[in-house]
Enzyme design. Structure first.
Site, PDB file in Angstrom:
ATOM      1  N   ASP A 109      28.454  39.698  38.676  1.00  0.00           N
ATOM      2  CA  ASP A 109      28.301  41.153  38.713  1.00  0.00           C
ATOM      3  C   ASP A 109      28.228  41.712  37.297  1.00  0.00           C
ATOM      4  OD1 ASP A 109      28.607  43.739  40.475  1.00  0.00           O
ATOM      5  OD2 ASP A 109      29.877  44.031  38.720  1.00  0.00           O
ATOM      6  N   TYR A 125      26.900  47.420  30.792  1.00  0.00           N
ATOM      7  CA  TYR A 125      27.839  46.453  30.192  1.00  0.00           C
ATOM      8  C   TYR A 125      27.221  45.795  28.968  1.00  0.00           C
ATOM      9  CZ  TYR A 125      30.086  46.670  34.850  1.00  0.00           C
ATOM     10  OH  TYR A 125      30.669  47.084  36.020  1.00  0.00           O
ATOM     11  N   LYS A 169      23.171  46.897  37.603  1.00  0.00           N
ATOM     12  CA  LYS A 169      23.268  48.310  37.976  1.00  0.00           C
ATOM     13  C   LYS A 169      22.492  49.189  37.007  1.00  0.00           C
ATOM     14  CE  LYS A 169      28.054  47.145  39.106  1.00  0.00           C
ATOM     15  NZ  LYS A 169      28.557  46.289  38.027  1.00  0.00           N
ATOM     16  N   HIS A 177      24.687  52.928  39.543  1.00  0.00           N
ATOM     17  CA  HIS A 177      26.047  52.703  39.039  1.00  0.00           C
ATOM     18  C   HIS A 177      26.972  53.898  39.313  1.00  0.00           C
ATOM     19  CE1 HIS A 177      28.162  50.334  35.577  1.00  0.00           C
ATOM     20  NE2 HIS A 177      29.050  50.793  36.421  1.00  0.00           N
TER      21      HIS A 177
HETATM   22  P1  NDP Z   1      39.957  43.265  37.799  1.00  0.00           P
HETATM   23  O1  NDP Z   1      40.792  43.800  38.900  1.00  0.00           O
HETATM   24  O2  NDP Z   1      39.014  42.156  38.075  1.00  0.00           O
HETATM   25  O3  NDP Z   1      40.983  42.837  36.660  1.00  0.00           O
HETATM   26  C1  NDP Z   1      40.602  42.209  35.483  1.00  0.00           C
HETATM   27  C2  NDP Z   1      41.864  42.068  34.631  1.00  0.00           C
HETATM   28  O4  NDP Z   1      42.826  41.285  35.323  1.00  0.00           O
HETATM   29  C3  NDP Z   1      41.620  41.395  33.317  1.00  0.00           C
HETATM   30  O5  NDP Z   1      42.467  42.015  32.375  1.00  0.00           O
HETATM   31  C4  NDP Z   1      42.018  39.946  33.561  1.00  0.00           C
HETATM   32  O6  NDP Z   1      42.511  39.370  32.370  1.00  0.00           O
HETATM   33  C5  NDP Z   1      43.139  40.119  34.577  1.00  0.00           C
HETATM   34  N1  NDP Z   1      43.202  39.008  35.550  1.00  0.00           N
HETATM   35  C6  NDP Z   1      42.167  38.302  36.082  1.00  0.00           C
HETATM   36  N2  NDP Z   1      42.629  37.385  36.951  1.00  0.00           N
HETATM   37  C7  NDP Z   1      43.962  37.517  36.983  1.00  0.00           C
HETATM   38  C8  NDP Z   1      44.994  36.834  37.698  1.00  0.00           C
HETATM   39  N3  NDP Z   1      44.694  35.878  38.561  1.00  0.00           N
HETATM   40  N4  NDP Z   1      46.264  37.227  37.490  1.00  0.00           N
HETATM   41  C9  NDP Z   1      46.560  38.227  36.627  1.00  0.00           C
HETATM   42  N5  NDP Z   1      45.636  38.917  35.924  1.00  0.00           N
HETATM   43  C10 NDP Z   1      44.338  38.563  36.105  1.00  0.00           C
HETATM   44  O7  NDP Z   1      39.216  44.534  37.132  1.00  0.00           O
HETATM   45  P2  NDP Z   1      37.778  44.896  36.570  1.00  0.00           P
HETATM   46  O8  NDP Z   1      37.840  46.295  36.140  1.00  0.00           O
HETATM   47  O9  NDP Z   1      37.286  43.925  35.577  1.00  0.00           O
HETATM   48  O10 NDP Z   1      36.847  44.830  37.854  1.00  0.00           O
HETATM   49  C11 NDP Z   1      36.171  43.662  38.247  1.00  0.00           C
HETATM   50  C12 NDP Z   1      34.674  43.804  38.071  1.00  0.00           C
HETATM   51  O11 NDP Z   1      34.185  44.909  38.841  1.00  0.00           O
HETATM   52  C13 NDP Z   1      34.226  44.139  36.644  1.00  0.00           C
HETATM   53  O12 NDP Z   1      34.254  43.055  35.771  1.00  0.00           O
HETATM   54  C14 NDP Z   1      32.845  44.678  36.913  1.00  0.00           C
HETATM   55  O13 NDP Z   1      31.923  43.616  37.142  1.00  0.00           O
HETATM   56  C15 NDP Z   1      33.077  45.500  38.175  1.00  0.00           C
HETATM   57  N6  NDP Z   1      33.389  46.924  37.877  1.00  0.00           N
HETATM   58  C16 NDP Z   1      32.526  47.867  38.357  1.00  0.00           C
HETATM   59  C17 NDP Z   1      32.741  49.212  38.162  1.00  0.00           C
HETATM   60  C18 NDP Z   1      31.779  50.188  38.710  1.00  0.00           C
HETATM   61  O14 NDP Z   1      31.831  51.368  38.323  1.00  0.00           O
HETATM   62  N7  NDP Z   1      30.882  49.798  39.598  1.00  0.00           N
HETATM   63  C19 NDP Z   1      33.912  49.699  37.399  1.00  0.00           C
HETATM   64  C20 NDP Z   1      34.794  48.635  36.930  1.00  0.00           C
HETATM   65  C21 NDP Z   1      34.517  47.317  37.180  1.00  0.00           C
HETATM   66  P3  NDP Z   1      41.765  38.221  31.517  1.00  0.00           P
HETATM   67  O15 NDP Z   1      40.277  38.523  31.504  1.00  0.00           O
HETATM   68  O16 NDP Z   1      42.397  38.362  30.177  1.00  0.00           O
HETATM   69  O17 NDP Z   1      42.075  36.920  32.194  1.00  0.00           O
END
Ligand code: NDP
Length: 283
Positions: A44, A49, A74, A107
């Site tokens: 995704d 991004y 997006k 988006h």
């Molecule tokens: P997430 O809920 O996926 O959380 C990501 C965070 O959680 C990072 O800091 C990561 O740290 C940490 N993490 C990952 N796995 C674990 C685990 N197993 N245990 C504890 N912590 C964990 O949030 P996102 O905001 O990144 O959302 C996911 C995806 O959704 C985005 O990457 C994007 O592709 C999409 N998105 C879309 C939006 C929209 O407007 N359409 C808005 C926001 C996101 P680390 O990387 O350091 O491991």
């Protein structure tokens, strides 16, 4: 990988790998390669991004046939309106270095949504995009825009995790068969969520970690989570969720965590203007 059928007949892998906020300097390349090695077949990304090119390069270098990988990207609001959107779709294809995108989303629900949607419909008809969808559409935005669309969206990508289970939106979209893809499926690492007793206990019971229990809950709810991580062990763990099943009583227990609202309110006054003014992806 478990697949789900969308309302246009295409199939989407039930878990995706999110790359929001991962830089396009090789870090996204590395993360996506790790994700593909771990078994993800759905990535995704988004024009906003600024890392579509790293995603495309990792997909090519993985050696996995393109048709076995599902790519979501997006359209950014700066490129809404029919003409700008038509051009921006080609820019995404160019940056990904691909000849089609599996799923392309609007988006954000602001600005000339109808013109942008028409461009997505045309690109779908021309084979540049296989499925089209929306993102951040609350029930209010959904009811405002979707009845005016000629084609129903296949996916609405919104904030979703045990603290915000989008009950009203799921009810609104039920008749149209629109699937929810979850952003912030892990609550963006929210510590309080990870300490919830019910989740901690289930993690112990199934010899899984709390993140895996959350993601499993989402899959069983029919939601498509898009966990993001740059940490190899988490990348692997977040997709290792297909060897256990939560009972209906356990699902109910997690359902009680719903607070009915998330961190981001797409309807808050001025959000659209703020995003438009502060996030420019090109001149
Ligand atoms: P997430 O809920 O996926 O959380 C990501 C965070 O959680 C990072 O800091 C990561 O740290 C940490 N993490 C990952 N796995 C674990 C685990 N197993 N245990 C504890 N912590 C964990 O949030 P996102 O905001 O990144 O959302 C996911 C995806 O959704 C985005 O990457 C994007 O592709 C999409 N998105 C879309 C939006 C929209 O407007 N359409 C808005 C926001 C996101 P680390 O990387 O350091 O491991």
């Amino acid at each position: 990988m478990l697949m789900m059928q969308l309302n246009d007949g295409t199939h989407i892998p039930a878990v995706g790998f999110g790359v929001f906020l991962i830089p396009n300097d090789g870090e996204t390349y590395e993360a996506v390669l790790n994700a593909l090695k771990a078994g993800y077949r759905h990535i995704d990304t988004a024009a906003a991004y600024m890392n579509e090119s790293d995603v495309g390069k990792a997909v090519r270098d993985s050696g996995i046939p393109r048709e076995e990988i599902f790519i979501t990207s997006k359209l950014w609001i700066q490129d809404y309106g029919y003409e700008a959107a038509t051009k921006a779709i080609q820019t995404s294809l160019h940056n990904l270095n691909m000849d089609y995108i599996d799923l392309y989303l609007l988006h954000q629900p602001y600005s000339d949504v109808l013109g942008a949607w028409k461009a997505l419909e045309e690109a779908k008809a021309d084979g540049f995009i296989k499925s089209i969808g929306i993102s951040n559409m609350t029930p209010k935005f959904y009811n405002e825009f979707v009845p005016q669309f000629a084609t129903k969206p296949s996916v609405n990508q919104v904030e979703f995790n045990p603290y915000f289970q989008q009950q009203a939106l799921r009810e609104t979209m039920k008749a149209d068969g629109v699937k929810i893809a979850a952003w912030a499926p892990l609550g963006q690492g929210n510590e309080a969520l990870f300490k919830e007793e019910v989740l901690v206990q289930l993690a112990e019971k199934y010899h899984k970690n709390v993140g895996q229990v959350i993601l499993r809950f989402e899959i069983q709810e029919g939601i498509i989570p898009l966990p993001k991580s740059v940490t190899p062990s988490r990348i692997e763990g977040n997709i290792d969720i297909f060897d256990f099943e939560l009972s209906e009583a356990e699902m109910d227990a997690i359902r009680t965590l719903d607070k009915g609202k998330g961190n981001h309110d797409p309807e808050a006054p001025g959000v659209g203007d703020y995003l438009l003014e502060n996030y420019k992806i090109h001149e």
